[in-house]
Design an enzyme around this catalytic site. Structure first.
Site, PDB file in Angstrom:
ATOM      1  N   ASN A   1       8.658   1.394   4.377  1.00 24.39           N
ATOM      2  CA  ASN A   1       9.174   0.157   3.764  1.00 24.39           C
ATOM      3  C   ASN A   1      10.577   0.268   3.181  1.00 24.39           C
ATOM      4  O   ASN A   1      11.293  -0.730   3.147  1.00 24.39           O
ATOM      5  CB  ASN A   1       8.184  -0.417   2.749  1.00 24.39           C
ATOM      6  CG  ASN A   1       8.009   0.458   1.546  1.00 24.39           C
ATOM      7  OD1 ASN A   1       7.959   1.681   1.680  1.00 24.39           O
ATOM      8  ND2 ASN A   1       7.928  -0.129   0.383  1.00 24.39           N
TER       9      ASN A   1
ATOM     10  N   GLU B   1       3.425   8.941  -4.998  1.00 17.63           N
ATOM     11  CA  GLU B   1       3.854   7.577  -5.345  1.00 17.63           C
ATOM     12  C   GLU B   1       3.057   6.652  -4.444  1.00 17.63           C
ATOM     13  O   GLU B   1       3.322   6.580  -3.245  1.00 17.63           O
ATOM     14  CB  GLU B   1       5.354   7.404  -5.099  1.00 17.63           C
ATOM     15  CG  GLU B   1       6.248   8.338  -5.884  1.00 17.63           C
ATOM     16  CD  GLU B   1       6.352   7.966  -7.353  1.00 17.63           C
ATOM     17  OE1 GLU B   1       5.856   6.893  -7.743  1.00 17.63           O
ATOM     18  OE2 GLU B   1       6.911   8.759  -8.113  1.00 17.63           O
TER      19      GLU B   1
ATOM     20  N   CYS C   1       5.820  -1.569  -2.940  1.00 12.42           N
ATOM     21  CA  CYS C   1       4.721  -1.048  -3.775  1.00 12.42           C
ATOM     22  C   CYS C   1       4.669  -1.761  -5.118  1.00 12.42           C
ATOM     23  O   CYS C   1       3.616  -1.906  -5.704  1.00 12.42           O
ATOM     24  CB  CYS C   1       4.890   0.449  -3.978  1.00 12.42           C
ATOM     25  SG  CYS C   1       6.491   0.896  -4.653  1.00 12.42           S
TER      26      CYS C   1
ATOM     27  N   GLU D   1       9.282  10.255 -10.276  1.00 11.10           N
ATOM     28  CA  GLU D   1      10.554  10.482  -9.603  1.00 11.10           C
ATOM     29  C   GLU D   1      11.648   9.888 -10.472  1.00 11.10           C
ATOM     30  O   GLU D   1      11.372   9.140 -11.408  1.00 11.10           O
ATOM     31  CB  GLU D   1      10.567   9.798  -8.231  1.00 11.10           C
ATOM     32  CG  GLU D   1       9.603  10.439  -7.259  1.00 11.10           C
ATOM     33  CD  GLU D   1       9.784   9.975  -5.816  1.00 11.10           C
ATOM     34  OE1 GLU D   1      10.057   8.791  -5.600  1.00 11.10           O
ATOM     35  OE2 GLU D   1       9.658  10.823  -4.913  1.00 11.10           O
TER      36      GLU D   1
HETATM   37  P1  NAP Z   1       0.718   5.526   4.682  1.00 15.42           P
HETATM   38  O1  NAP Z   1      -0.037   5.053   5.843  1.00 15.42           O
HETATM   39  O2  NAP Z   1      -0.004   6.237   3.604  1.00 15.42           O
HETATM   40  O3  NAP Z   1       1.898   6.433   5.274  1.00 15.42           O
HETATM   41  C1  NAP Z   1       2.882   7.029   4.460  1.00 15.42           C
HETATM   42  C2  NAP Z   1       3.400   8.272   5.142  1.00 15.42           C
HETATM   43  O4  NAP Z   1       2.347   9.238   5.191  1.00 15.42           O
HETATM   44  C3  NAP Z   1       3.822   8.044   6.585  1.00 15.42           C
HETATM   45  O5  NAP Z   1       4.923   8.868   6.878  1.00 15.42           O
HETATM   46  C4  NAP Z   1       2.579   8.479   7.349  1.00 15.42           C
HETATM   47  O6  NAP Z   1       2.831   8.831   8.695  1.00 15.42           O
HETATM   48  C5  NAP Z   1       2.164   9.674   6.521  1.00 15.42           C
HETATM   49  N1  NAP Z   1       0.773  10.100   6.705  1.00 15.42           N
HETATM   50  C6  NAP Z   1      -0.263   9.390   7.198  1.00 15.42           C
HETATM   51  N2  NAP Z   1      -1.387  10.159   7.246  1.00 15.42           N
HETATM   52  C7  NAP Z   1      -1.039  11.374   6.773  1.00 15.42           C
HETATM   53  C8  NAP Z   1      -1.749  12.596   6.581  1.00 15.42           C
HETATM   54  N3  NAP Z   1      -3.043  12.715   6.871  1.00 15.42           N
HETATM   55  N4  NAP Z   1      -1.091  13.649   6.068  1.00 15.42           N
HETATM   56  C9  NAP Z   1       0.208  13.557   5.747  1.00 15.42           C
HETATM   57  N5  NAP Z   1       0.947  12.428   5.931  1.00 15.42           N
HETATM   58  C10 NAP Z   1       0.322  11.343   6.425  1.00 15.42           C
HETATM   59  O7  NAP Z   1       1.486   4.322   3.977  1.00 15.42           O
HETATM   60  P2  NAP Z   1       2.352   3.209   4.679  1.00 15.42           P
HETATM   61  O8  NAP Z   1       1.456   2.173   5.237  1.00 15.42           O
HETATM   62  O9  NAP Z   1       3.359   3.823   5.578  1.00 15.42           O
HETATM   63  O10 NAP Z   1       3.157   2.642   3.428  1.00 15.42           O
HETATM   64  C11 NAP Z   1       2.667   1.635   2.631  1.00 15.42           C
HETATM   65  C12 NAP Z   1       2.060   2.204   1.362  1.00 15.42           C
HETATM   66  O11 NAP Z   1       3.039   2.964   0.649  1.00 15.42           O
HETATM   67  C13 NAP Z   1       1.633   1.111   0.416  1.00 15.42           C
HETATM   68  O12 NAP Z   1       0.376   1.415  -0.127  1.00 15.42           O
HETATM   69  C14 NAP Z   1       2.699   1.146  -0.668  1.00 15.42           C
HETATM   70  O13 NAP Z   1       2.285   0.643  -1.913  1.00 15.42           O
HETATM   71  C15 NAP Z   1       3.022   2.600  -0.723  1.00 15.42           C
HETATM   72  N6  NAP Z   1       4.330   2.799  -1.332  1.00 15.42           N
HETATM   73  C16 NAP Z   1       4.387   3.322  -2.596  1.00 15.42           C
HETATM   74  C17 NAP Z   1       5.613   3.476  -3.230  1.00 15.42           C
HETATM   75  C18 NAP Z   1       5.699   4.046  -4.616  1.00 15.42           C
HETATM   76  O14 NAP Z   1       6.783   4.480  -4.997  1.00 15.42           O
HETATM   77  N7  NAP Z   1       4.639   4.045  -5.405  1.00 15.42           N
HETATM   78  C19 NAP Z   1       6.786   3.118  -2.569  1.00 15.42           C
HETATM   79  C20 NAP Z   1       6.687   2.603  -1.276  1.00 15.42           C
HETATM   80  C21 NAP Z   1       5.452   2.449  -0.671  1.00 15.42           C
HETATM   81  P3  NAP Z   1       2.770   7.752   9.893  1.00 15.42           P
HETATM   82  O15 NAP Z   1       2.479   6.430   9.314  1.00 15.42           O
HETATM   83  O16 NAP Z   1       4.107   7.851  10.504  1.00 15.42           O
HETATM   84  O17 NAP Z   1       1.705   8.222  10.817  1.00 15.42           O
END
Ligand code: NAP
Length: 498
Positions: free
Chosen positions: A160, A258, A292, A470
């Site tokens: 994102n 995060e 997020c 962070e």
């Molecule tokens: P996600 O599915 O958890 O993916 C995040 C990252 O983790 C991607 O690079 C993903 O790779 C990787 N990943 C997936 N499975 C993994 C595993 N088993 N081991 C290690 N890495 C793995 O999240 P998203 O859908 O991309 O992002 C949306 C989420 O991020 C939302 O819940 C949002 O709230 C959260 N977010 C939080 C913050 C914060 O600062 N708190 C900021 C931004 C976003 P691939 O997807 O490339 O396979």
């Protein structure tokens, strides 16, 4: 509108960075698509598990054999300042590629690029001004607390806010003297790769940085479990974060997580309505709600609910949803068709649970938007705080609205969530603002503003929204091990042996 990058599209055979070498990944071939029309931005081969192992081993080798970790802090800081300048020098180009990555409007991606530059500058300064301490002497020793780099750090980021997310991890990790293996989301590979080129040009030694676009379940999994990776800094969904925390526990590795949010925005009857309407709109609908910290649960004091909602709904219908190339666009497309499908399922579920659709709830038509992953800003009223779409993170432009009668009622509802990432308060009563800000469960609270950020202020969540912080000067310490030194000052041998 014409795409300013048209002449360069698609980027074919985009190389990835493995242990100082730019080359084709050994994983599957794939295309990175532009969410605004599903045209191809880049063709590349993903990193494989083998690439991930090689990147970690090279990072360990570079950490041990280059002078990166041993350079004096002001020398490493100089490199970070050069990275910041390198980002600024390529601002427009980076912002345009970032727009191709996830479809955010160009004005937003420029802000993310600026934020990345500011982050490197800030952690350069944090690096050269970080002081170790002499602790109060309690015996015949001088005692000190110092900090050491950890070695290889893995940074795993979501789609994102590429470049800003990567900078938030790479800058403090590099400032601390570590080697960093970055795994950006597979669907948004370009920004992190461009950033790594700038880091190299600025003088980060080869092998200290790798960038591995690829599947989380393959590449991310190797990084988290690899014995040479000493810390993982993760941003992403809560369920992925929980899995990483389990793996980290097995190897006693510190992690920062995060994670997701379902942040309450609380509007009191005495607020400045113009400010509150603008803040609520920005809080939920900027970034198409793919944020997020999106203020996705709106609580409005019952006495002004009708008046406030009339203003909010009218303003929502005026939002300009369209081409991310246009300077006027406020909401671009969602990141992918699959993500839009998931949002549509949530909206259908909310309506099936008795929610009332106030506006949106559909794909926009015309102006070529049918070709992309667009979705209208959507507001739903009439649900209980316990219903699924009020409790679960949707990560899209969907706002649920609930009334409240008094502070007690409000806080009971606002704090009734597994998430506790952020919150917003709109009131002109500063004593109430103080009370509510202290009582609400959240890592960040905005009072009469929303979604504003400062690199000098810590950021992170409570509970299912994450662990660790962070940003802030001390953010650099997340990437260092603390060590205590005792310097014997005895004039005689230790008495026990006498
Ligand atoms: P996600 O599915 O958890 O993916 C995040 C990252 O983790 C991607 O690079 C993903 O790779 C990787 N990943 C997936 N499975 C993994 C595993 N088993 N081991 C290690 N890495 C793995 O999240 P998203 O859908 O991309 O992002 C949306 C989420 O991020 C939302 O819940 C949002 O709230 C959260 N977010 C939080 C913050 C914060 O600062 N708190 C900021 C931004 C976003 P691939 O997807 O490339 O396979």
């Amino acid at each position: 509108m014409n795409d300013p990058l048209q002449a360069q599209l698609p980027r074919r055979d985009l190389p990835i960075l493995v242990g100082g070498e730019w080359r084709r990944g050994r994983g599957h071939a794939y295309q990175s698509l532009y969410p605004a029309d599903l045209s191809v931005s880049a063709e590349l081969h993903a990193a494989s598990a083998e690439d991930a192992n090689e990147a970690v081993e090279s990072a360990q080798h570079a950490f041990a054999t280059t002078d990166w970790a041993r350079r004096r802090p002001h020398e490493r800081a100089r490199v970070l300042y050069r990275i910041a300048e390198g980002i600024r020098a390529r601002r427009e180009e980076l912002a345009q590629w970032q727009r191709r990555d996830n479809g955010k409007p160009i004005n937003e991606t420029r802000a993310l690029v600026d934020s990345a530059a500011g982050t490197f500058q800030y952690f350069g300064a944090a690096c050269e001004t970080l002081e170790d301490s002499l602790t109060p002497q309690r015996g015949e020793q001088i005692t000190m607390s110092v900090h050491e780099p950890m070695g290889v750090v893995a940074a795993i980021t979501p789609w994102n806010s590429p470049i800003a997310s990567e900078a938030q991890k790479m800058a403090p990790a590099l400032a601390a003297g570590n080697a960093v293996v970055v795994k950006p989301a597979e669907i948004t590979p370009i920004a992190a790769l461009e950033l790594a080129r700038i880091c190299e040009e600025a003088g980060v030694p080869g092998g200290i940085i790798s960038v591995l676009p690829g599947k989380g379940s393959v590449v991310g999994d190797v990084l988290v479990k690899h014995p040479l990776v000493r810390r993982v800094s993760f941003t992403g969904g809560t369920s992925t974060g929980r899995g990483i925390a389990h793996a980290a526990a097995d190897k006693m590795m510190p992690v920062s997580l995060e994670l997701g949010g379902k942040s309450p925005t609380m509007v009191f009857a005495d607020c400045d309505i113009d400010h509150a309407v603008a803040g609520v709109l920005f809080g939920i609908f900027s970034s198409s709600g793919e944020s997020c910290i999106a203020g996705s649960r709106l609580f409005v004091e019952r006495s002004i609910q009708a008046r406030f909602m009339e203003r909010l709904v009218a303003a929502t219908r005026q939002l300009r949803v369209g081409d991310p190339v246009s300077e006027r666009t406020q909401m671009g497309p969602l990141v992918s068709s699959a993500h839009r499908d998931s949002i549509e399922r949530y909206v259908a579920r909310g309506l099936a649970d008795g929610g009332r659709l106030v506006t949106g709830g559909a794909r926009p038509e015309g102006e070529g938007r049918e070709r992309g992953c667009y979705y209208l800003p959507t507001i739903i009223e009439g649900l209980a705080n316990s219903s699924a779409i009020v409790q679960e993170e949707i990560f899209g432009p969907v706002l649920v609205v609930l009334p409240f009668d008094n502070e007690e009622d409000l806080l009971a509802q606002a704090n009734d969530s597994v998430y506790a990432l952020a919150a917003g308060i709109w009131t002109s009563d500063y004593k109430r603002a103080w009370r509510v800000a202290r009582a609400v469960h959240a890592g960040t609270v905005w009072i009469n503003t929303y979604k504003q950020f400062s690199i000098s202020t810590p950021f992170g969540g409570w509970r299912d929204s994450g662990i660790g912080r962070e940003k802030g000067r001390l953010g650099i310490l997340e990437y260092m091990e603390q060590k205590s030194l005792y310097w014997g000052m005895n004039t005689a041998p230790l008495p026990w042996a006498a």
